[in-house]
Design an enzyme around this catalytic site. Structure first.
Site, PDB file in Angstrom:
ATOM      1  N   ASP A 140      22.600 -10.964 -55.939  1.00  0.00           N
ATOM      2  CA  ASP A 140      22.539 -12.131 -56.829  1.00  0.00           C
ATOM      3  C   ASP A 140      21.110 -12.253 -57.349  1.00  0.00           C
ATOM      4  OD1 ASP A 140      22.329 -14.914 -57.805  1.00  0.00           O
ATOM      5  OD2 ASP A 140      24.315 -15.160 -56.901  1.00  0.00           O
ATOM      6  N   ILE A 141      20.982 -12.494 -58.624  1.00  0.00           N
ATOM      7  CA  ILE A 141      19.659 -12.542 -59.254  1.00  0.00           C
ATOM      8  C   ILE A 141      18.900 -13.833 -58.900  1.00  0.00           C
ATOM      9  CG2 ILE A 141      20.245 -13.638 -61.462  1.00  0.00           C
ATOM     10  CD1 ILE A 141      18.259 -10.395 -61.129  1.00  0.00           C
TER      11      ILE A 141
ATOM     12  N   HIS B 267      34.497 -13.551 -57.956  1.00  0.00           N
ATOM     13  CA  HIS B 267      33.451 -12.954 -57.121  1.00  0.00           C
ATOM     14  C   HIS B 267      33.275 -13.733 -55.831  1.00  0.00           C
ATOM     15  CE1 HIS B 267      31.464 -15.908 -59.751  1.00  0.00           C
ATOM     16  NE2 HIS B 267      30.576 -16.100 -58.763  1.00  0.00           N
TER      17      HIS B 267
ATOM     18  N   HIS C 170      30.478 -14.655 -52.842  1.00  0.00           N
ATOM     19  CA  HIS C 170      29.072 -14.672 -52.434  1.00  0.00           C
ATOM     20  C   HIS C 170      28.991 -14.291 -50.954  1.00  0.00           C
ATOM     21  CE1 HIS C 170      27.245 -17.088 -55.834  1.00  0.00           C
ATOM     22  NE2 HIS C 170      28.503 -17.458 -55.981  1.00  0.00           N
TER      23      HIS C 170
HETATM   24  P1  5GP Z   1      29.255 -19.086 -59.473  1.00  0.00           P
HETATM   25  O1  5GP Z   1      30.064 -18.624 -60.664  1.00  0.00           O
HETATM   26  O2  5GP Z   1      29.743 -18.459 -58.194  1.00  0.00           O
HETATM   27  O3  5GP Z   1      29.179 -20.576 -59.399  1.00  0.00           O
HETATM   28  O4  5GP Z   1      27.749 -18.579 -59.686  1.00  0.00           O
HETATM   29  C1  5GP Z   1      27.473 -17.351 -60.301  1.00  0.00           C
HETATM   30  C2  5GP Z   1      26.394 -16.620 -59.549  1.00  0.00           C
HETATM   31  O5  5GP Z   1      26.090 -15.444 -60.301  1.00  0.00           O
HETATM   32  C3  5GP Z   1      25.073 -17.390 -59.389  1.00  0.00           C
HETATM   33  O6  5GP Z   1      24.677 -17.372 -58.025  1.00  0.00           O
HETATM   34  C4  5GP Z   1      24.084 -16.649 -60.274  1.00  0.00           C
HETATM   35  O7  5GP Z   1      22.801 -16.583 -59.729  1.00  0.00           O
HETATM   36  C5  5GP Z   1      24.704 -15.256 -60.363  1.00  0.00           C
HETATM   37  N1  5GP Z   1      24.422 -14.589 -61.628  1.00  0.00           N
HETATM   38  C6  5GP Z   1      24.615 -15.109 -62.866  1.00  0.00           C
HETATM   39  N2  5GP Z   1      24.255 -14.203 -63.808  1.00  0.00           N
HETATM   40  C7  5GP Z   1      23.817 -13.114 -63.137  1.00  0.00           C
HETATM   41  C8  5GP Z   1      23.316 -11.849 -63.583  1.00  0.00           C
HETATM   42  O8  5GP Z   1      23.205 -11.541 -64.767  1.00  0.00           O
HETATM   43  N3  5GP Z   1      22.976 -10.954 -62.622  1.00  0.00           N
HETATM   44  C9  5GP Z   1      23.102 -11.239 -61.287  1.00  0.00           C
HETATM   45  N4  5GP Z   1      22.740 -10.294 -60.408  1.00  0.00           N
HETATM   46  N5  5GP Z   1      23.574 -12.424 -60.838  1.00  0.00           N
HETATM   47  C10 5GP Z   1      23.929 -13.353 -61.758  1.00  0.00           C
END
Ligand code: 5GP
Length: 134
Positions: free
Chosen positions: A29-30, A93, A95
């Site tokens: 995660d970035i 996805h 985590h």
């Molecule tokens: P969620 O959809 O589970 O609420 O959050 C999406 C997750 O994806 C976040 O933790 C965010 O940091 C991560 N994320 C969003 N865009 C990118 C990206 O371009 N690259 C990476 N490696 N992680 C990402």
């Protein structure tokens, strides 16, 4: 339009890859809550994880388990936290977050700010551990 994660799978957007097979892809995660915070995704773009068909759903979690065990060998922690939100990126996805206490999984906490070299180093070490165990 393809999701950010589909573009990562295609290599159009760079990522710190941890592991992959035909159906799944894992990368750091970035905006990590902890070193080793990893996202495990389906290569096929499905928005809501409960819309993933059963066989693939089970295989996704089995793949995440292997990835989580590899993370544990590199990042000392009490447990591997597993959580699904999908509120930001509409592409199923999981985590995986190394934790020592429940609050380590709070997404209200500030994220770590890591340098490129550190992401690369963590990804390489977890990738190595994954390869040694599969
Ligand atoms: P969620 O959809 O589970 O609420 O959050 C999406 C997750 O994806 C976040 O933790 C965010 O940091 C991560 N994320 C969003 N865009 C990118 C990206 O371009 N690259 C990476 N490696 N992680 C990402």
């Amino acid at each position: 339009m393809a999701s950010i994660f589909s573009r990562i799978v295609k290599g159009e957007i760079p990522s710190y890859k941890i592991a992959e097979n035909n159906d799944f892809y894992a990368f750091l995660d970035i905006n990590p809550l902890a070193k080793g915070h990893t996202l495990v995704i389906l290569k096929k773009e499905v928005d809501y994880i409960f819309d993933v068909e059963d066989v693939l759903y089970k295989e996704l979690f089995a793949f995440a388990k292997k990835v989580g065990k590899a993370i544990e060998t590199v990042i000392p922690c009490k447990r591997m936290g597993i959580i699904v939100f999908g509120l930001d990126v509409p592409h199923a996805h999981i985590h995986l977050i190394p934790i020592n206490k429940a609050s380590d999984m709070s997404f209200d906490s500030p994220k770590l700010s890591l340098e490129n070299e550190e992401f690369l180093e963590i990804a390489a070490r977890i990738n190595q551990a994954y390869k040694e165990n599969t």
